[in-house]
Motif scaffolding. Structure first.
Motif, PDB file in Angstrom:
ATOM      1  N   GLY A 170       0.816  -1.201   0.000  1.00 57.82           N
ATOM      2  CA  GLY A 170       0.000   0.000   0.000  1.00 57.82           C
ATOM      3  C   GLY A 170       0.850   1.250   0.000  1.00 57.82           C
ATOM      4  N   LEU A 171       2.009   1.200   0.711  1.00 60.84           N
ATOM      5  CA  LEU A 171       2.868   2.366   0.760  1.00 60.84           C
ATOM      6  C   LEU A 171       3.771   2.481  -0.452  1.00 60.84           C
ATOM      7  CD1 LEU A 171       4.003   2.465   4.474  1.00 60.84           C
ATOM      8  CD2 LEU A 171       2.589   4.136   3.297  1.00 60.84           C
ATOM      9  N   PHE A 172       4.330   1.341  -0.887  1.00 61.61           N
ATOM     10  CA  PHE A 172       5.433   1.402  -1.834  1.00 61.61           C
ATOM     11  C   PHE A 172       5.174   0.693  -3.157  1.00 61.61           C
ATOM     12  CE2 PHE A 172       7.283   1.477   2.460  1.00 61.61           C
ATOM     13  CZ  PHE A 172       7.788   2.762   2.421  1.00 61.61           C
ATOM     14  N   GLY A 173       4.089  -0.069  -3.257  1.00 59.56           N
ATOM     15  CA  GLY A 173       3.918  -0.864  -4.464  1.00 59.56           C
ATOM     16  C   GLY A 173       2.821  -0.394  -5.379  1.00 59.56           C
ATOM     17  N   THR A 174       2.138   0.683  -5.022  1.00 57.58           N
ATOM     18  CA  THR A 174       0.992   1.087  -5.836  1.00 57.58           C
ATOM     19  C   THR A 174       1.023   2.567  -6.174  1.00 57.58           C
ATOM     20  OG1 THR A 174      -0.311   1.461  -3.845  1.00 57.58           O
ATOM     21  CG2 THR A 174      -0.454  -0.726  -4.839  1.00 57.58           C
ATOM     22  N   ALA A 175       2.229   3.091  -6.363  1.00 61.48           N
ATOM     23  CA  ALA A 175       2.358   4.526  -6.608  1.00 61.48           C
ATOM     24  C   ALA A 175       1.609   4.950  -7.856  1.00 61.48           C
ATOM     25  CB  ALA A 175       3.835   4.896  -6.738  1.00 61.48           C
ATOM     26  N   SER A 176       1.612   4.109  -8.879  1.00 64.12           N
ATOM     27  CA  SER A 176       0.967   4.499 -10.127  1.00 64.12           C
ATOM     28  C   SER A 176      -0.535   4.623  -9.972  1.00 64.12           C
ATOM     29  CB  SER A 176       1.285   3.476 -11.221  1.00 64.12           C
ATOM     30  OG  SER A 176       0.799   2.201 -10.844  1.00 64.12           O
ATOM     31  N   VAL A 177      -1.079   3.951  -8.951  1.00 60.41           N
ATOM     32  CA  VAL A 177      -2.518   4.015  -8.740  1.00 60.41           C
ATOM     33  C   VAL A 177      -2.915   5.322  -8.068  1.00 60.41           C
ATOM     34  CG1 VAL A 177      -4.470   2.959  -7.566  1.00 60.41           C
ATOM     35  CG2 VAL A 177      -2.718   1.531  -8.633  1.00 60.41           C
ATOM     36  N   VAL A 178      -2.102   5.749  -7.073  1.00 59.13           N
ATOM     37  CA  VAL A 178      -2.511   6.892  -6.274  1.00 59.13           C
ATOM     38  C   VAL A 178      -1.952   8.209  -6.788  1.00 59.13           C
ATOM     39  CG1 VAL A 178      -2.802   5.525  -4.212  1.00 59.13           C
ATOM     40  CG2 VAL A 178      -0.574   6.535  -4.696  1.00 59.13           C
ATOM     41  N   LEU A 179      -0.972   8.175  -7.680  1.00 59.69           N
ATOM     42  CA  LEU A 179      -0.427   9.418  -8.188  1.00 59.69           C
ATOM     43  C   LEU A 179      -1.427  10.114  -9.102  1.00 59.69           C
ATOM     44  CD1 LEU A 179       3.255   8.525  -9.065  1.00 59.69           C
ATOM     45  CD2 LEU A 179       2.469  10.015  -7.259  1.00 59.69           C
ATOM     46  N   PRO A 180      -1.506  11.406  -9.047  1.00 61.91           N
ATOM     47  CA  PRO A 180      -2.324  12.145 -10.007  1.00 61.91           C
ATOM     48  C   PRO A 180      -1.812  11.914 -11.422  1.00 61.91           C
ATOM     49  CG  PRO A 180      -1.646  13.551  -8.169  1.00 61.91           C
ATOM     50  CD  PRO A 180      -0.897  12.287  -8.040  1.00 61.91           C
ATOM     51  N   ALA A 181      -2.674  12.131 -12.418  1.00 63.24           N
ATOM     52  CA  ALA A 181      -2.323  11.830 -13.799  1.00 63.24           C
ATOM     53  C   ALA A 181      -1.111  12.612 -14.250  1.00 63.24           C
ATOM     54  CB  ALA A 181      -3.513  12.118 -14.712  1.00 63.24           C
ATOM     55  N   HIS A 182      -1.024  13.916 -13.835  1.00 64.11           N
ATOM     56  CA  HIS A 182       0.115  14.706 -14.308  1.00 64.11           C
ATOM     57  C   HIS A 182       1.419  14.217 -13.710  1.00 64.11           C
ATOM     58  CE1 HIS A 182      -0.864  16.731 -10.476  1.00 64.11           C
ATOM     59  NE2 HIS A 182       0.415  17.070 -10.464  1.00 64.11           N
ATOM     60  N   ALA A 183       1.341  13.654 -12.469  1.00 68.87           N
ATOM     61  CA  ALA A 183       2.554  13.127 -11.847  1.00 68.87           C
ATOM     62  C   ALA A 183       2.974  11.840 -12.504  1.00 68.87           C
ATOM     63  CB  ALA A 183       2.328  12.909 -10.352  1.00 68.87           C
ATOM     64  N   GLN A 184       1.992  10.971 -12.877  1.00 68.30           N
ATOM     65  CA  GLN A 184       2.331   9.713 -13.528  1.00 68.30           C
ATOM     66  C   GLN A 184       3.008   9.965 -14.864  1.00 68.30           C
ATOM     67  OE1 GLN A 184      -0.843   6.826 -13.683  1.00 68.30           O
ATOM     68  NE2 GLN A 184      -1.838   7.753 -11.907  1.00 68.30           N
ATOM     69  N   SER A 185       2.635  11.029 -15.542  1.00 72.75           N
ATOM     70  CA  SER A 185       3.177  11.282 -16.873  1.00 72.75           C
ATOM     71  C   SER A 185       4.638  11.681 -16.830  1.00 72.75           C
ATOM     72  CB  SER A 185       2.363  12.392 -17.549  1.00 72.75           C
ATOM     73  OG  SER A 185       2.538  13.623 -16.855  1.00 72.75           O
ATOM     74  N   ARG A 186       5.175  11.978 -15.626  1.00 79.47           N
ATOM     75  CA  ARG A 186       6.566  12.387 -15.568  1.00 79.47           C
ATOM     76  C   ARG A 186       7.523  11.227 -15.628  1.00 79.47           C
ATOM     77  NH1 ARG A 186       4.623  16.160 -11.456  1.00 79.47           N
ATOM     78  NH2 ARG A 186       5.482  14.821  -9.835  1.00 79.47           N
ATOM     79  N   GLY A 187       7.009   9.999 -15.624  1.00 78.95           N
ATOM     80  CA  GLY A 187       7.860   8.820 -15.775  1.00 78.95           C
ATOM     81  C   GLY A 187       8.772   8.662 -14.586  1.00 78.95           C
ATOM     82  N   ALA A 188      10.087   8.723 -14.818  1.00 84.18           N
ATOM     83  CA  ALA A 188      11.079   8.453 -13.777  1.00 84.18           C
ATOM     84  C   ALA A 188      11.242   9.613 -12.813  1.00 84.18           C
ATOM     85  CB  ALA A 188      12.428   8.134 -14.417  1.00 84.18           C
ATOM     86  N   THR A 189      10.652  10.754 -13.118  1.00 86.85           N
ATOM     87  CA  THR A 189      10.793  11.887 -12.218  1.00 86.85           C
ATOM     88  C   THR A 189      10.088  11.592 -10.892  1.00 86.85           C
ATOM     89  OG1 THR A 189      10.815  13.384 -14.099  1.00 86.85           O
ATOM     90  CG2 THR A 189      10.371  14.348 -11.928  1.00 86.85           C
ATOM     91  N   ALA A 190      10.794  11.877  -9.785  1.00 85.95           N
ATOM     92  CA  ALA A 190      10.226  11.580  -8.471  1.00 85.95           C
ATOM     93  C   ALA A 190       9.012  12.445  -8.217  1.00 85.95           C
ATOM     94  CB  ALA A 190      11.264  11.819  -7.398  1.00 85.95           C
ATOM     95  N   GLY A 191       7.999  11.835  -7.638  1.00 87.50           N
ATOM     96  CA  GLY A 191       6.792  12.575  -7.314  1.00 87.50           C
ATOM     97  C   GLY A 191       6.224  12.102  -6.012  1.00 87.50           C
ATOM     98  N   PRO A 192       5.192  12.756  -5.516  1.00 88.08           N
ATOM     99  CA  PRO A 192       4.602  12.360  -4.240  1.00 88.08           C
ATOM    100  C   PRO A 192       3.915  11.013  -4.341  1.00 88.08           C
ATOM    101  CG  PRO A 192       3.270  14.043  -5.302  1.00 88.08           C
ATOM    102  CD  PRO A 192       4.503  13.908  -6.126  1.00 88.08           C
ATOM    103  N   LEU A 193       4.069  10.218  -3.277  1.00 87.73           N
ATOM    104  CA  LEU A 193       3.405   8.920  -3.221  1.00 87.73           C
ATOM    105  C   LEU A 193       2.053   9.146  -2.553  1.00 87.73           C
ATOM    106  CD1 LEU A 193       3.720   5.924  -3.818  1.00 87.73           C
ATOM    107  CD2 LEU A 193       4.748   5.637  -1.579  1.00 87.73           C
ATOM    108  N   GLY A 194       1.051   9.429  -3.359  1.00 86.79           N
ATOM    109  CA  GLY A 194      -0.259   9.803  -2.827  1.00 86.79           C
ATOM    110  C   GLY A 194      -0.111  11.062  -2.002  1.00 86.79           C
ATOM    111  N   HIS A 195      -0.714  11.069  -0.827  1.00 88.12           N
ATOM    112  CA  HIS A 195      -0.581  12.203   0.072  1.00 88.12           C
ATOM    113  C   HIS A 195       0.420  11.883   1.178  1.00 88.12           C
ATOM    114  CE1 HIS A 195      -3.927  14.229  -1.850  1.00 88.12           C
ATOM    115  NE2 HIS A 195      -4.649  13.128  -1.739  1.00 88.12           N
ATOM    116  N   LEU A 196       1.232  10.826   1.006  1.00 90.49           N
ATOM    117  CA  LEU A 196       2.093  10.358   2.082  1.00 90.49           C
ATOM    118  C   LEU A 196       3.482  10.961   2.025  1.00 90.49           C
ATOM    119  CD1 LEU A 196       1.064   6.601   2.094  1.00 90.49           C
ATOM    120  CD2 LEU A 196       0.324   8.404   3.651  1.00 90.49           C
TER     121      LEU A 196
END
Length: 456
Positions: free
Chosen positions: A12-38
């Protein structure tokens, strides 16, 4: 694959980032982004669980980026070799308890916190690999941190100390310390530190230490900790072998702790004024269970249970200014004179010992091999009261030192049963010099009032 609750939480914390990330964050690919609101996923910032190389540089960069965004840094499960990483202002690191391991890369501190307003760590396991380190060097070393919060972490196999805190405030809670060469936690010149609900096991010299460079108000609270199996590898006559050690630190409250198998003392206060030991429980120690000694004033030892020790509770050293004490409502059982590492002669054998401006009241003492309550020692005896205590199965019930020429003590309304050598006896340098003062007065015991005691 069998999914445990821990695996589910980790995913839930580390294996599902693509699910909880906003669409614009997912589109950044390898660029680090927030893991949901955590927070920020350290795995996206260059850290690799299980890598054999030192990852200190990667962790330092990830911490800087997370702190810059005001977000926690999330460390996935795995082992990371780390050494000397400095925490930035407002650093927050979150790991998976029991799964995120920070292993010392070179024997130096894994993390360093210095001159910060606030930092917070949770769910991390620190491993010192039992590599010998400089005295009072910690796996986590903090200096001048206003609010430091460390919770749900584990510290193991430190080459000296698990956690060192220099001029820090904050809270150390629900952590596990084990197999330290020296001590679990060493705090000096603290600023109202709270240490609670930690588990401390198998330390070479001390469990929890609250010290100051100079006597002063410390204001720390040590509450609800479990401290077990504390040795005295470095020897000495009391500076080591203690479950909880207070030195020069005033205003400390030590409350509701469970202590077992300490080579010397469960709780030792050396020169801390206004220190309270309340509602603690200790079983099996080699010297005095609860000790307030040297230049203290205003000590309270109350509502504790102490069993299987050389002596139960001592409030002593009038020669160094040790005075002003209350010892009340404690249960002390099986205080037996025994050998200690620092002396060829056995010590102890008494339930409670006090020296100056002290009230001993409402205690229950059973099976003290020599003395139930000792009022004074040699000339160290002034303004003492022993009232309303129950003493059973001891040598002398209550002894009173008659060495000082001017003395003032009250022994009244106690119940004393099965005291084989007398209920109340006057002594000089520990040797009886009067008969039982509950049976007949003695001119040598002038200044001692003995009244209304029930003796059987």
């Amino acid at each position: 694959m069998v999914l445990s609750r821990r695996n589910v939480l980790a995913m839930g914390l580390f294996g599902t980032a693509s699910v909880v990330l906003p669409a614009h964050a997912q589109s950044r690919g390898a660029t680090a982004g927030p893991l949901g609101h955590l927070g920020l996923d350290a795995g996206q910032l260059g850290l690799r669980p299980g890598a054999s190389e030192d990852q200190s540089r990667q962790l330092q960069a990830a911490l800087k980026q997370a702190a810059g965004r005001g977000a926690p840094l999330l460390l996935p499960p795995g082992r990371y070799r780390i050494g000397g990483v400095a925490l930035p202002e407002n650093a927050r690191i979150v790991g998976v308890p029991g799964e995120t391991h920070l292993v010392t890369a070179n024997g130096q501190p894994v993390l360093i916190a210095r001159n910060l307003s606030r930092a917070e760590l949770s769910g991390l396991s620190f491993d010192g690999l039992d590599i010998p380190a400089a005295q009072r060097s910690g796996l986590l070393a903090a200096e001048n941190v206003g609010e430091l919060v460390i919770s749900g972490c584990a510290f193991a196999k430190a080459g000296s100390v698990g956690l060192t805190l220099d001029r820090c405030g904050g809270r150390v809670a629900a952590n596990h310390f084990r197999e330290m060469r020296d001590a679990a936690l060493f705090a000096i010149d603290s600023k109202g530190l709270t240490i609670e609900q930690n588990r401390v096991e198998d330390c070479g010299n001390n469990g929890i230490q609250i010290w100051r460079n100079q006597p002063g108000d410390d204001g720390s609270t040590v509450r609800g900790n479990h401290v077990m199996r504390i040795r005295t590898d470095a020897g000495g006559s009391g500076q080591n072998g203690n479950g909880i050690s207070i030195f020069r630190a005033g205003g400390v409250i030590i409350e509701g702790n469970q202590l077992r198998d300490c080579t010397m003392t469960f709780i030792r206060n050396n020169s801390g004024s206004g220190v309270q030991m309340l509602g603690n429980q200790g079983r099996r120690c080699g010297e005095v269970g609860l000790y307030s000694e040297f230049a203290f004033e205003g000590a309270i030892i109350a509502n504790n249970l102490v069993e299987d020790c050389a002596a139960g509770a001592t409030m002593t050293n009038l020669d160094h200014g040790g005075r002003l004490a209350v010892c009340a409502n404690n249960i002390i059982r099986r205080a037996t004179r025994k050998a200690v590492p620092y002396s060829k002669d056995p010590v102890g054998g008494y339930g409670i010992h006090v020296e100056a401006e002290a009230a001993v009241t409402g205690n229950v003492i059973e099976e003290a091999s020599d003395i139930g309550i000792a009022l004074g020692w040699s000339w160290g005896m002034r303004n003492l009261a022993a009232t309303g205590n129950v003493i059973r199965k001891t040598g002398i019930g209550i002894s009173v030192s008659l060495v000082p020429k001017e003395r003032n003590a009250l022994v009244a309304n106690n119940i004393i049963a099965e005291a084989r050598d007398g209920a109340v006896i006057g002594t000089e340098y520990g040797k009886p010099v009067t008969g039982d003062l509950t049976k007949a007065p003695d001119a040598r015991a002038s200044g001692i009032v003995v009244a209304n005691n029930a003796v059987r």
